[in-house]
Each structure stands twice: as C-alpha cells, then as structure tokens.
Write an enzyme that holds these catalytic residues in place. Structure first.
Site, PDB file in Angstrom:
ATOM      1  N   CYS A   2       9.524  12.764  -9.771  1.00  0.00           N
ATOM      2  CA  CYS A   2      11.191  13.242  -9.544  1.00  0.00           C
ATOM      3  C   CYS A   2      11.891  12.166  -8.778  1.00  0.00           C
ATOM      4  O   CYS A   2      11.255  11.309  -8.227  1.00  0.00           O
ATOM      5  CB  CYS A   2      10.821  14.506  -8.501  1.00  0.00           C
ATOM      6  N   ARG A  27      10.973   6.659 -13.817  1.00  0.00           N
ATOM      7  CA  ARG A  27      10.068   7.473 -13.199  1.00  0.00           C
ATOM      8  C   ARG A  27       9.472   8.449 -14.106  1.00  0.00           C
ATOM      9  O   ARG A  27       8.507   9.184 -13.925  1.00  0.00           O
ATOM     10  CB  ARG A  27      10.509   8.118 -11.798  1.00  0.00           C
ATOM     11  N   TRP A  74      10.165  16.107 -12.463  1.00  0.00           N
ATOM     12  CA  TRP A  74       8.823  16.311 -13.186  1.00  0.00           C
ATOM     13  C   TRP A  74       8.300  17.748 -12.866  1.00  0.00           C
ATOM     14  O   TRP A  74       8.216  17.918 -11.714  1.00  0.00           O
ATOM     15  CB  TRP A  74       7.741  15.330 -12.711  1.00  0.00           C
ATOM     16  N   ASN A  98      11.127  16.126  -3.980  1.00  0.00           N
ATOM     17  CA  ASN A  98      10.128  15.380  -4.735  1.00  0.00           C
ATOM     18  C   ASN A  98       8.787  15.687  -3.965  1.00  0.00           C
ATOM     19  O   ASN A  98       8.514  15.663  -2.703  1.00  0.00           O
ATOM     20  CB  ASN A  98      10.529  14.075  -4.725  1.00  0.00           C
ATOM     21  N   GLY A  99       7.751  16.175  -4.620  1.00  0.00           N
ATOM     22  CA  GLY A  99       6.683  16.167  -3.988  1.00  0.00           C
ATOM     23  C   GLY A  99       5.923  17.684  -4.195  1.00  0.00           C
ATOM     24  O   GLY A  99       6.383  18.534  -5.055  1.00  0.00           O
ATOM     25  N   GLU A 480     -16.215  -0.667  -7.136  1.00  0.00           N
ATOM     26  CA  GLU A 480     -14.814  -0.857  -7.078  1.00  0.00           C
ATOM     27  C   GLU A 480     -14.358  -1.747  -5.872  1.00  0.00           C
ATOM     28  O   GLU A 480     -13.407  -2.497  -6.134  1.00  0.00           O
ATOM     29  CB  GLU A 480     -13.962   0.374  -7.082  1.00  0.00           C
ATOM     30  N   LYS A 484     -12.401  -5.113  -5.893  1.00  0.00           N
ATOM     31  CA  LYS A 484     -11.166  -5.343  -5.372  1.00  0.00           C
ATOM     32  C   LYS A 484     -11.060  -6.951  -4.433  1.00  0.00           C
ATOM     33  O   LYS A 484     -10.279  -7.526  -4.401  1.00  0.00           O
ATOM     34  CB  LYS A 484     -10.951  -4.303  -4.324  1.00  0.00           C
ATOM     35  N   GLU A 487     -11.417  -9.955  -6.458  1.00  0.00           N
ATOM     36  CA  GLU A 487     -10.196 -10.251  -7.163  1.00  0.00           C
ATOM     37  C   GLU A 487      -9.255 -10.834  -6.463  1.00  0.00           C
ATOM     38  O   GLU A 487      -8.260 -11.595  -7.001  1.00  0.00           O
ATOM     39  CB  GLU A 487      -9.596  -8.944  -7.620  1.00  0.00           C
ATOM     40  N   HIS A 503     -34.879  -2.834  -3.566  1.00  0.00           N
ATOM     41  CA  HIS A 503     -35.324  -3.472  -4.609  1.00  0.00           C
ATOM     42  C   HIS A 503     -34.749  -4.885  -4.884  1.00  0.00           C
ATOM     43  O   HIS A 503     -34.345  -5.076  -6.148  1.00  0.00           O
ATOM     44  CB  HIS A 503     -35.008  -2.284  -5.925  1.00  0.00           C
ATOM     45  N   LYS A 603      -2.181  -8.591 -15.629  1.00  0.00           N
ATOM     46  CA  LYS A 603      -2.215  -7.134 -15.325  1.00  0.00           C
ATOM     47  C   LYS A 603      -2.969  -6.349 -16.525  1.00  0.00           C
ATOM     48  O   LYS A 603      -3.650  -5.532 -16.295  1.00  0.00           O
ATOM     49  CB  LYS A 603      -0.641  -6.508 -15.365  1.00  0.00           C
TER      50      LYS A 603
END
Length: 608
Positions: A2, A27, A74, A98-99, A480, A484, A487, A503, A603
C-alpha cells in the site's frame, strides 16, 4: 504494498495526488483512490485496477478540493474491489491505511454491538468508525485520533482528513514508514520520499509510534506517549526511478527495519484474516495428499529459508523434504518422481543455478513451484506455479527482508499442506494462523534490541572467528547468521547444529571466541542449555538470543543475553532473524566495510 499520500495544497490537489501515487507504483497495488475536501464535505473517487482507471473516474467526475489524501492498495482484508478500495469515509472523516490491524475482530464486534454498520470487508474500516464515533461524541479531530490510536494493535500507517477542517491533516505510523514533506504554505504526507519528490525536497520520517498534526504552515509531531517530538529534517532529491534509503545510513539497515511492514504485506496475501485460514492467492495444480516428497532448491540465504521450511513441512504435513543447494542439485541428476513437488526459492527469480535446477525438474515431470520476489522473472515464468513474496525492492546485497518474506510464504504453504493431508485440524490451523498474524508485531518488538546489539558489535569486531549454534528451526538460522557475518564484515563464522558441538567444533572454543546461541524457550531448549554449559566450561564467550523464560532458565553465564519477545515456538525463525541480521550489520559498521555492496558479491547471481 500500500502507498499513502496526502496534500494540504494551495490549489486543487486531485491531479497531484494521482501523480504522487504513480511514483508509488513500484510497491504494487490492485486498487486506488483519492478523497478531497469539497467545501465543508468529503468526496472521494476510487477504482479497481491501475491508476488509469482512477484517472478516468476523475475526468468524468472531477474533484476541486485543495486538501486531500490518496492511496494505492494491496488487498489484505477483503477482495481487491472498488468497494474495498481506500480512502474509506463517513460524513465526518476519511482515512487511508497501510498495514494490518491485528485486533480488528474484537474492535469490530465491540462497534457492531453499539450499532455501527460495516460496509466493507477491510480492517481499515475499524479505524474509520473508531474515529467517527469519537467525533460524534464531541471530540475534536486531534483528540479523536489520539484516543483511537490507543486502541489499535498491529503495524500500520494512517492518514486522515476531516469534514469542515480544510487546514488539517493527521498522520500516524507504527511499523510501515510515513514521511512529512515541507512546502511553502503547503504540507505533504507520504509513504516515502519518492512519493513526495515532486513537491518537497525537505522531509522528516516519523518514528514508530509517532503521530503528526499538519496544517499548511505547521507540523506538530508527537511520540507514542503523546509528548511533543522533533524529527530530523532531511534534504532529499528523489526521482521516480530511485529507491530511497530514507533516513538510514545503508539500504541494509532500511530493509531490516522494513520487515514488519513487508512481512505483514506478504502475510496478508496468504492469510484470510476474517476466516482465520490460510488462503493461497493461486489455485495449486496438484493435491498435497498425492505428493509423496518435496524437493527444495535454492542458493545462499534462500537455501536456509528452504531448510527452515523442511522442518515445517515435515512437522505440519508429515511430508519428507530434501533440501539442495542449486549448484549441487543441477549436476547430480537427482531422481525426481513424476508428480512430486519441487520448490525453488529466489529473491530475483534470475539465479542461474536455481533456474537450471528448475528446468531439470520440469523435464523430469515434477510439479514446480517458485517462491520469488519478482513475478516477471525467468524462474517465475518457467514455473508451473508462482507464490510471490511482497518484499519490495531489496537493494542491499545481503538479503534480509526477502528472507523473512520467503519464510512467511513457506510457512503458509506448509499449513496448507498439513490441512490438505489431514494432519492439521481446523483448531490447529487457527492456532497457527494466530501465530502468523503476530509475526509483524513481534518483529517490530525484536527491532528494539538494536541498541544492545550495536554495543555488542564492538566486541564481535575484534574476533577472527565466530560460532553460531541452534537446534530445530534455529539451526538453519545459525547457518544464516554465520553467512550474514561473513558476507558483510569479512569475519570468519560457522553455523552448526548445537548437538554437533561435541563432534568437532568444540575443539575451536577458547576464551577469545564468541559463540552466538539462538535458543528460544522451545521443546529443545534444555538440550541447547547443555551445549551452552559445554561452551562455558571451556571459556567461550556466549551471546544468547532467547526469550525472558529462556534467560531465566539458562543458568549459564554469558557475555550478553538478547531478550526476545515471548511467542509460540512454531515461527520463531522469522522473529529471531532480526537480531541475527542486526548483529552482522553493526559489526560490519564497526569494521568499516561496504555494507550494501560487500566485496566480490552481487545481488543476483545470473551466471554460474
């Protein structure tokens, strides 16, 4: 997602509102509308579909008011129809939103008991009638909005205008962004700087919980406690093609902070709030009860989303799942049973290895389903079914909001699979949906840990190696977190299942090594505590990410304990991703690296 725009102008604003909404088209939206103050009463024009339909309505029935609000929607609660399009109005007030209003059901029942008649299927109408009722009782607009905001729970941005108040507009935000644009005898409100670019080169972004009272010559901002607040004025030059960093130092920071909003938008696409059921936006060309195995293929962060989904599908749907990194899957000629399901996850939808794996699965006769952020991408076009994430443009190379939106889509799909296979009852589905609906709010709560994490990053930046540990769905999140940190800070890090500590990795632990333990208080928490005790006995510096109950029961000294909000354990990875991302981001800041464009990385990897 939205888009909101508001103008207190010196001439008719309908055309300006539409032009501003065009700048928010990136958007995505499915309906649009504007409302203006015509004399002392409110008028609106709305249309389903693209803005050209709204422009046609305005040509047929022009609006001449110099105060107005506009919206691109949306669909969340309610179908994408003109009937449900914003702005919503009564005789006294018009609102754009919006939300997601999380407690809309209880508020609606309360208002209906008082005789309020609802005319749409949206949660936004709750806000409209709350304010309208307060105005009817004699409250002035500012007081009515202030009281109404205190009743709302969820993530939202709002814009209001009022009948008979030509020099007044009120905005509020909690999660989704909202900016004030300053003019000469004019004032503006918008979802971002891109929307406000044609009108103002000076803006202020509201902070979460803020609300603002605008006139043509004044701006009064208040914080969540109702105290007068000052927000920085930023000089800005935004073109239609630009994606804006807002008041953040880097795109990555902005994208971390956007997660409550964009995950909320993704949630709304896949969950029917009214029925409390998961409702996919597309019809699946297969029956989950006939699927015997799922293969999930992706690269990098997207592959870790797949690993989390493996736990969800196996628990909720009792479906065996195999997860592959696409660069291995494409060459090992994995046997795929015709009619089984292969899921491919990619932010860009152009990842070369993932695309090659998709083509292999298509050739083998598997059902193929893409989870992508770009619905026009090659992977989307070549997949049998597409489930889009609504993350919006992600500019930072290190994926953040795309990852959590992928998790929201995969969680929703796992619930659908569990229900279709008879593994989840109606009551269990409702409980899981309640858990999903809470995610945006919990993510906003998780962002409040940032100051603590920023201080902690100075310790991490002195380390050569960092270990991340987790069990269950926290294990892929440990992978992850390590990715991060590698990266963007260039510090070596590894993620392990906590039970694997003995182990091999335990040999690395000494008093110089930070060990990040991701441990919500869930069914495997006690086992994780045992692993932490092994670390502590060897002098490791533990950074514990847990909730209040976990912190109380950990019984292990730690370098730092990051307290997360209490939540059901089904969907913790979406919330615990926040501190993991923040730790990597702030460590990279201390290291002085190029956060948004780290060395050697791109990207979208469109070549092998």
């Amino acid at each position: 997602m939205c888009g909101i725009v508001g103008i207190l102008g010196r001439r008719p604003v309908a055309e300006q509102l539409v032009e501003s909404l065009k700048r928010l088209e990136y958007r995505g939206y499915d309906s649009a509308g504007v409302a203006t103050l015509e004399g002392d009463h409110l008028e609106r024009r709305r249309a389903e579909g693209k803005l050209k339909n709204l422009e046609a309505r305005l040509r047929d029935r022009p609006l001449k008011g110099s105060s107005g609000i506009g919206h691109t929607r949306w669909a969340t609660h309610g179908k994408p129809t003109e009937h449900n399009a914003h702005p919503h109005t009564t005789e006294r007030v018009a609102v754009v939103h919006n939300g997601i209003i999380e407690n809309f059901r209880e508020l609606r029942e309360e208002l209906e008991a008082k005789g309020t008649v609802f005319r749409t299927e949206t949660d936004t109408e709750i806000v409209l009638h709350l304010v309208d009722e307060l105005l009817a009782r004699g409250n002035k607009p500012v007081e009515a909005v202030k009281l109404a905001l205190s009743r709302l729970r969820g993530a939202f941005a709002l814009g209001f205008i009022f009948a008979g108040e030509d020099d007044l507009m009120i905005g509020a935000c909690n999660g989704p962004p909202l900016a004030v644009g300053y003019g000469d005898g004019e004032m503006f409100l918008g979802s971002d700087a891109i929307a406000l670019g044609p009108f103002s080169d000076t803006i202020s972004y509201l902070e979460d919980g803020d609300w603002v009272v605008l006139t043509r010559n004044s701006v009064a901002i208040f914080d969540k406690d109702g105290r007068a607040a000052q927000r920085d004025k930023i000089k800005h030059a935004a073109s239609t093609s630009q994606v804006d960093k807002a008041n953040y130092r880097h795109f990555m920071a902005k994208e971390i902070h956007e997660q409550p909003e964009v995950v909320g938008h993704t949630l709304a696409r896949y969950v029917d709030m009214a029925s409390e059921r998961v409702s996919l936006p597309v019809k699946l060309p297969f029956e989950f009860r006939e699927i015997q195995r799922i293969t999930i293929t992706a690269c990098g962060t997207a592959s870790y989303a797949g690993y989390v989904a493996k736990y969800w599908f196996e628990r909720m749907a009792r479906l065996p799942v195999e997860v592959d990194v696409a660069s291995e899957f494409r060459y090992r000629e994995a046997p795929l049973r015709k009619g089984d399901l292969a899921i491919f996850i990619s932010q860009s939808g152009e990842t070369a290895d993932t695309l090659a794996a998709l083509r292999y699965a298509n050739a083998e006769g598997a059902h193929t389903l893409a989870v992508v952020n770009v619905p026009t991408s090659t992977i989307a076009r070549e997949s049998e079914t597409v489930l889009q994430t609504l993350a919006g443009p992600e500019i930072g190379v290190a994926s953040t909001k795309a990852f959590t939106c992928q998790l929201m889509v995969l969680a929703s799909l796992a619930v659908v699979a569990g229900k279709a296979r008879g593994e989840l009852s109606d009551e269990e589905e409702t409980k899981l949906v309640h858990g999903l609906v809470e995610v945006p709010r919990l993510m906003a709560d998780a962002l409040t840990t940032e100051l603590q994490i920023e201080k902690l990053a100075h310790r991490i930046a002195k380390s050569r190696d960092v270990l991340y540990l987790g069990r269950g769905t926290s294990f892929p999140l440990a992978l992850e977190g390590a990715l991060k940190l590698k990266e963007i800070s260039y510090i070596h890090a590894e993620g392990y299942a906590a039970g694997e500590l003995k182990h091999g990795p335990i040999a690395l632990i000494d008093e110089t090594m930070p060990i990040v333990v991701i441990a919500p208080h869930d069914s495997v928490f006690e086992k994780t505590v045992s692993n932490m005790q092994e670390v502590a006995a060897r002098g490791g510096n533990i950074i514990l990410m847990t909730d209040a109950k976990g912190a109380a029961e950990a019984t292990v000294d730690s370098l730092a304990t990051i307290i997360m909000p209490d939540m059901a354990d089904a969907f913790t990875p979406m919330i615990y991703a926040i501190p993991v991302q923040l730790l990597a981001y702030h460590t990279a800041i201390v290291m002085g690296t190029d956060v948004d464009q780290p060395r050697n990385l791109a990207k979208s990897v469109t070549v092998e």
